[in-house]
Design a protein around this motif. Structure first.
Motif, short mmCIF file in Angstrom:
data_model
loop_
_atom_site.label_atom_id
_atom_site.label_comp_id
_atom_site.label_asym_id
_atom_site.label_seq_id
_atom_site.Cartn_x
_atom_site.Cartn_y
_atom_site.Cartn_z
N CYS A 176 31.32 39.78 32.08
CA CYS A 176 32.61 40.01 32.75
C CYS A 176 32.54 39.39 34.15
O CYS A 176 31.56 38.75 34.52
N TYR A 177 33.63 39.63 34.90
CA TYR A 177 33.69 39.16 36.29
C TYR A 177 33.67 40.35 37.24
O TYR A 177 34.04 41.47 36.88
N LEU A 178 33.27 40.04 38.51
CA LEU A 178 33.37 40.99 39.61
C LEU A 178 34.30 40.41 40.66
O LEU A 178 34.29 39.19 40.91
N PRO A 179 35.19 41.23 41.25
CA PRO A 179 36.11 40.69 42.25
C PRO A 179 35.36 40.01 43.41
O PRO A 179 34.41 40.57 43.97
N GLY A 180 35.79 38.77 43.74
CA GLY A 180 35.22 38.05 44.87
C GLY A 180 35.78 38.57 46.18
O GLY A 180 36.63 39.48 46.21
N PRO A 181 35.33 38.00 47.30
CA PRO A 181 35.77 38.48 48.61
C PRO A 181 37.28 38.43 48.81
O PRO A 181 37.87 39.39 49.33
N MET A 182 37.92 37.36 48.39
CA MET A 182 39.37 37.24 48.57
C MET A 182 40.11 38.30 47.76
O MET A 182 41.01 38.99 48.28
N LEU A 183 39.77 38.45 46.50
CA LEU A 183 40.44 39.43 45.65
C LEU A 183 40.13 40.85 46.09
O LEU A 183 40.99 41.75 46.04
N ALA A 184 38.92 41.11 46.56
CA ALA A 184 38.54 42.44 47.03
C ALA A 184 39.40 42.85 48.22
O ALA A 184 39.80 44.03 48.33
N ALA A 185 39.73 41.92 49.10
CA ALA A 185 40.58 42.23 50.25
C ALA A 185 42.00 42.59 49.81
O ALA A 185 42.62 43.52 50.34
N VAL A 186 42.50 41.88 48.81
CA VAL A 186 43.84 42.16 48.30
C VAL A 186 43.87 43.54 47.65
O VAL A 186 44.83 44.31 47.82
N LEU A 187 42.83 43.89 46.91
CA LEU A 187 42.78 45.18 46.24
C LEU A 187 42.71 46.32 47.26
O LEU A 187 43.27 47.41 47.04
N LYS A 188 42.03 46.11 48.38
CA LYS A 188 41.96 47.12 49.41
C LYS A 188 43.33 47.39 50.02
O LYS A 188 43.70 48.54 50.29
#
Length: 438
Positions: A416-428
């Motif tokens: 599977c995938y793990l959220p990268g830095p850019m996507l992690a910021a959006v999720l926060k």
């Protein structure tokens, strides 16, 4: 048996037509011996209620033949006199039985239909006079049965029919009124128009004025269209062209806000647990990795069993977090989840166009922003998919495309995938009350 008198046990030599042997067919003098050689023996046991008519017919045939000469022989004078007495008694008994059954039938009003059927079948093999009597009796029985059938049909009162019809119409009017009541409020159709329903009036806010909702034979009509969906997912079909337009509520009646907070916290905890499993395998701490894996499969967010939620709505989507690959159950394309929403928060026109109100689990189930595989739909298409249409699988990993590499980190050991830095910021930001935007 009493008809035969003293000679009831004596055998009567009687020629049966069609049963003569070749020897009896020759021309020989008629004697009791030769007659018996070419004839059948009929005892008194044959003269029962089921065959006495056929015996009388045979006796009559025997008496009508000449007493001498060839062909088939005959009977002696003594035997002929005795047979003549038997015929007379049989005819009297036949007449008496017909008269008795006919009288009994008229008295009981056709109750003995089975007796008349048996008598008619047995009399079919008798002489001409006996057959005509049975035909007359059979027609009388048929007429009696017709009268009996007519008597069973009870007349239906006109007042009862009218009352039932009025009751049905009242029920229909009540159902139609309930549907109209459910349509009250603001709607959006798949063409982007906003419709306001107040009472039985509909305002499309397109400059055409107010239209009335009409009822005809239990069906609702509006603006030349017929309602074919239900009040929660209206579909209006045009009578002229058959074109259908779907409606959705302009503002969705979403679940309570506490569920949305629980939803985002649970998804965030599941992402952390997946990262921990990935790190344990990377450090070759297999004992920790297996314990974390067991907590993952149980639906928890950590190794603590207390972290397993009790809300079935959360557990039903425990595999569906950012980075999970899936196949769309309806359209079949491959995609990866970017983020989730506790319900469908898309605009009313989009929900109407996509038929979201008609989904089995409705509009209040979780929806997921997903990136479609570049190998199937080039250009970085993002879809908004209902939870019921997502089939998670690691067999689709990895998905091709530059956006996948930009937004995610790979985890080959987990498939599977793990959220990268850019996507992690959006999720926060999304968890803080902001909408998803990328």
């Amino acid at each position: 048996l009493s008809l035969l008198g003293k000679q009831e046990k004596a055998a009567v030599a009687l020629e049966v037509p069609g049963c003569c042997s070749a020897a009896s067919a020759t021309a020989t003098p008629t004697t009791p011996a030769t007659t018996a050689a070419g004839s059948a023996l009929i005892s008194a046991d044959m003269l029962t209620s089921n065959c006495f008519a056929s015996s009388c017919s045979s006796i009559s045939s025997a008496l009508s033949r000449p007493r001498g000469g060839g062909g088939g022989g005959g009977v002696s004078a003594a035997a002929g006199h005795h047979l003549h007495q038997q015929q007379t008694h049989c005819q009297l008994l036949n007449h008496h039985q017909q008269h008795h059954q006919s009288s009994q039938h008229h008295q009981l009003g056709g109750a003995s239909s089975s007796s008349s059927s048996s008598f008619s079948s047995s009399s079919s093999s008798t002489s001409t006079s006996s057959s005509s009597s049975c035909a007359s009796f059979s027609s009388t029985s048929a007429g009696a049965r017709r009268v009996k059938r007519k008597a069973r049909v009870a007349p239906v009162a006109t007042a009862t029919v009218l009352g039932a019809d009025e009751g049905w119409r009242a029920t229909l009017r009540s159902q139609v009124s309930a549907v109209v009541q459910s349509l009250q409020g603001d709607w959006c159709d798949d063409g982007g128009r906003t419709i306001e329903i107040h009472g039985d009036a509909a305002n499309f806010r397109d400059g055409t004025g107010v239209w009335l909702i009409e009822e005809q034979e239990g069906q609702l009509y509006l603006r030349g269209s017929k309602l074919v969906g239900d009040a929660h997912a209206p579909i209006w079909r045009k009578l002229s062209s058959g074109e259908e337009h779907r409606w959705a509520r302009a503002k969705l009646d979403a679940p309570d806000r506490s569920f949305s907070e629980s939803f985002w916290n649970y998804k965030e905890g599941r992402v952390r647990l997946r990262r921990s499993i990935h790190a344990a395998f990377a450090q070759q701490d297999f004992d920790l990795a297996f314990r974390l894996r067991a907590a993952w499969e149980a639906g928890g967010t950590s190794c603590d069993p207390a972290d397993i939620p009790t809300d079935a709505r959360l557990l039903s989507g425990q595999e569906l977090i950012p980075g999970t690959c899936f196949r769309h159950r309806k359209y079949g394309y491959s995609a990866v989840i970017l983020a989730g929403e506790p319900w469908c928060n898309a605009p009313g026109a989009w929900r109407a166009k996509m038929g979201v109100p008609s989904l089995p689990n409705g509009e209040t189930q979780p929806f997921y922003h997903s990136l479609i595989s570049e190998g199937e739909r080039p250009g970085g298409h993002i879809s908004f998919v209902a939870e019921e249409n997502i089939e998670p699988t690691s067999l689709l990993y990895p998905l091709p495309g530059p956006l996948t590499q930009l937004l995610f980190d790979r985890s080959d050991v987990l498939g599977c995938y793990l959220p990268g830095p850019m996507l992690a910021a959006v999720l926060k930001q999304q968890g803080g009350g902001h909408g998803f935007s990328i």
